[in-house]
Motif scaffolding. Structure first.
Motif, short mmCIF file in Angstrom:
data_model
loop_
_atom_site.label_atom_id
_atom_site.label_comp_id
_atom_site.label_asym_id
_atom_site.label_seq_id
_atom_site.Cartn_x
_atom_site.Cartn_y
_atom_site.Cartn_z
N PHE A 5 -20.52 25.49 -6.91
CA PHE A 5 -20.90 24.24 -7.57
C PHE A 5 -20.86 24.30 -9.09
O PHE A 5 -21.10 23.28 -9.75
CB PHE A 5 -22.29 23.80 -7.10
CG PHE A 5 -22.36 23.56 -5.62
CD1 PHE A 5 -21.61 22.55 -5.03
CD2 PHE A 5 -23.15 24.34 -4.81
CE1 PHE A 5 -21.66 22.32 -3.66
CE2 PHE A 5 -23.22 24.13 -3.45
CZ PHE A 5 -22.47 23.12 -2.86
N GLU B 294 -23.36 22.47 -11.63
CA GLU B 294 -24.33 21.75 -10.81
C GLU B 294 -25.09 22.67 -9.85
O GLU B 294 -25.88 22.21 -9.04
CB GLU B 294 -23.62 20.65 -10.00
CG GLU B 294 -22.93 19.59 -10.83
CD GLU B 294 -23.88 18.75 -11.68
OE1 GLU B 294 -25.11 18.77 -11.45
OE2 GLU B 294 -23.38 18.09 -12.61
N TRP C 140 -27.66 25.10 -8.06
CA TRP C 140 -29.11 25.27 -8.07
C TRP C 140 -29.43 26.70 -8.46
O TRP C 140 -28.78 27.65 -8.00
CB TRP C 140 -29.68 24.97 -6.69
CG TRP C 140 -29.72 23.51 -6.35
CD1 TRP C 140 -29.20 22.47 -7.07
CD2 TRP C 140 -30.32 22.93 -5.20
NE1 TRP C 140 -29.44 21.29 -6.43
CE2 TRP C 140 -30.13 21.54 -5.28
CE3 TRP C 140 -30.99 23.46 -4.12
CZ2 TRP C 140 -30.60 20.67 -4.31
CZ3 TRP C 140 -31.46 22.59 -3.14
CH2 TRP C 140 -31.26 21.20 -3.24
N ALA D 107 -20.53 14.54 -3.69
CA ALA D 107 -19.74 14.17 -4.86
C ALA D 107 -18.52 13.36 -4.42
O ALA D 107 -17.86 13.71 -3.44
CB ALA D 107 -19.30 15.41 -5.62
N TYR E 223 -24.72 13.56 -10.51
CA TYR E 223 -24.70 14.98 -10.88
C TYR E 223 -24.78 15.08 -12.40
O TYR E 223 -23.85 14.71 -13.11
CB TYR E 223 -23.45 15.66 -10.31
CG TYR E 223 -23.48 15.65 -8.80
CD1 TYR E 223 -24.25 16.57 -8.10
CD2 TYR E 223 -22.78 14.69 -8.07
CE1 TYR E 223 -24.31 16.55 -6.71
CE2 TYR E 223 -22.83 14.67 -6.68
CZ TYR E 223 -23.60 15.60 -6.01
OH TYR E 223 -23.66 15.57 -4.64
N GLN E 224 -25.93 15.55 -12.87
CA GLN E 224 -26.30 15.46 -14.28
C GLN E 224 -25.36 16.19 -15.22
O GLN E 224 -25.04 15.68 -16.30
CB GLN E 224 -27.71 15.99 -14.48
CG GLN E 224 -28.74 15.17 -13.74
CD GLN E 224 -30.11 15.81 -13.78
OE1 GLN E 224 -30.29 16.89 -14.31
NE2 GLN E 224 -31.09 15.12 -13.22
N HIS E 225 -24.91 17.39 -14.86
CA HIS E 225 -24.11 18.18 -15.79
C HIS E 225 -22.67 17.69 -15.92
O HIS E 225 -22.05 17.86 -16.96
CB HIS E 225 -24.12 19.65 -15.38
CG HIS E 225 -25.47 20.27 -15.55
ND1 HIS E 225 -26.40 20.29 -14.54
CD2 HIS E 225 -26.06 20.84 -16.62
CE1 HIS E 225 -27.50 20.87 -14.98
NE2 HIS E 225 -27.33 21.22 -16.24
N THR E 226 -22.15 17.08 -14.87
CA THR E 226 -20.76 16.63 -14.89
C THR E 226 -20.64 15.11 -14.95
O THR E 226 -19.55 14.61 -15.22
CB THR E 226 -20.00 17.14 -13.65
OG1 THR E 226 -20.65 16.62 -12.48
CG2 THR E 226 -19.97 18.66 -13.61
#
Length: 146
Positions: A24, A27, A29, A107, A132-135
C-alpha cells in the motif's frame, strides 16, 4: 505449499506492517495502527505458508454489519487463490457472527481488487472522494448482502 488460515496475533504485526508498506505504500497502516485494530477486538486472519504470512484480512463488526478493513496478499503469493481463501473465510465468519451485510472501501484505481469483489457479488454504493489521505485517491464503497 502448506497453507493454513489462523488468527493474526500481536507477534505477527511487524511482518504485516512490512507487507503493508510493500503493498500500500504511503497508505500503509503502521504497526501501531495494526495494534489498535487487534486491541479493539477486530477479527484479523492470516494465511500462513509455514511461518511466513502469505496474506491477511481484517473485519470489524457493528451490529448486523461487518466491514472488511483490509485484505492483502504478498506479491510472491498472488494468483494462487490466497485472496479468495481469505474472502471465503471472512464471509463465513461474518455470517456465523450474525452479520446481514458486508461492506468495504476499495481504491478506485485498484482494478484487481474490484474484480475480486465483483466476483463475490459486491455492488457499488458510491464513492468517497479523496478517501486515501496520502494519495488523494477516491474509494468506491461496496456492499454484499449475506
Amino acid at each position: 505449499m502448506n497453507l493454513r488460515i489462523e488468527r493474526l496475533r500481536w507477534w505477527h504485526l511487524s511482518a504485516v506492517a512490512a507487507m503493508e508498506i510493500e503493498i500500500f505504500g504511503p497508505e500503509a497502516w503502521s504497526e501501531a495502527v495494526l495494534w489498535t485494530e487487534l486491541s479493539a477486538g477486530h477479527d484479523y486472519r492470516a494465511v500462513f505458508d509455514g511461518e511466513r504470512i502469505a496474506g491477511y484480512a481484517g473485519t470489524a463488526y457493528s451490529g448486523d454489519e461487518a466491514w472488511i478493513n483490509n485484505i492483502a496478499v504478498d506479491a510472491a503469493y498472488r494468483r494462487r487463490g490466497i485472496a479468495r481463501a481469505l474472502m471465503d473465510d471472512l464471509i463465513a465468519r461474518a455470517r456465523a457472527g450474525g452479520a446481514k451485510a458486508l461492506f468495504l472501501e476499495v481504491a478506485v484505481d485498484n482494478a484487481p481488487a474490484q474484480r475480486l469483489y465483483d466476483d463475490y457479488g459486491f455492488v457499488g454504493l458510491g464513492v468517497r472522494k479523496n478517501y486515501y489521505q496520502h494519495t488523494g485517491t477516491d474509494a468506491a464503497v461496496m456492499r454484499r448482502d449475506l
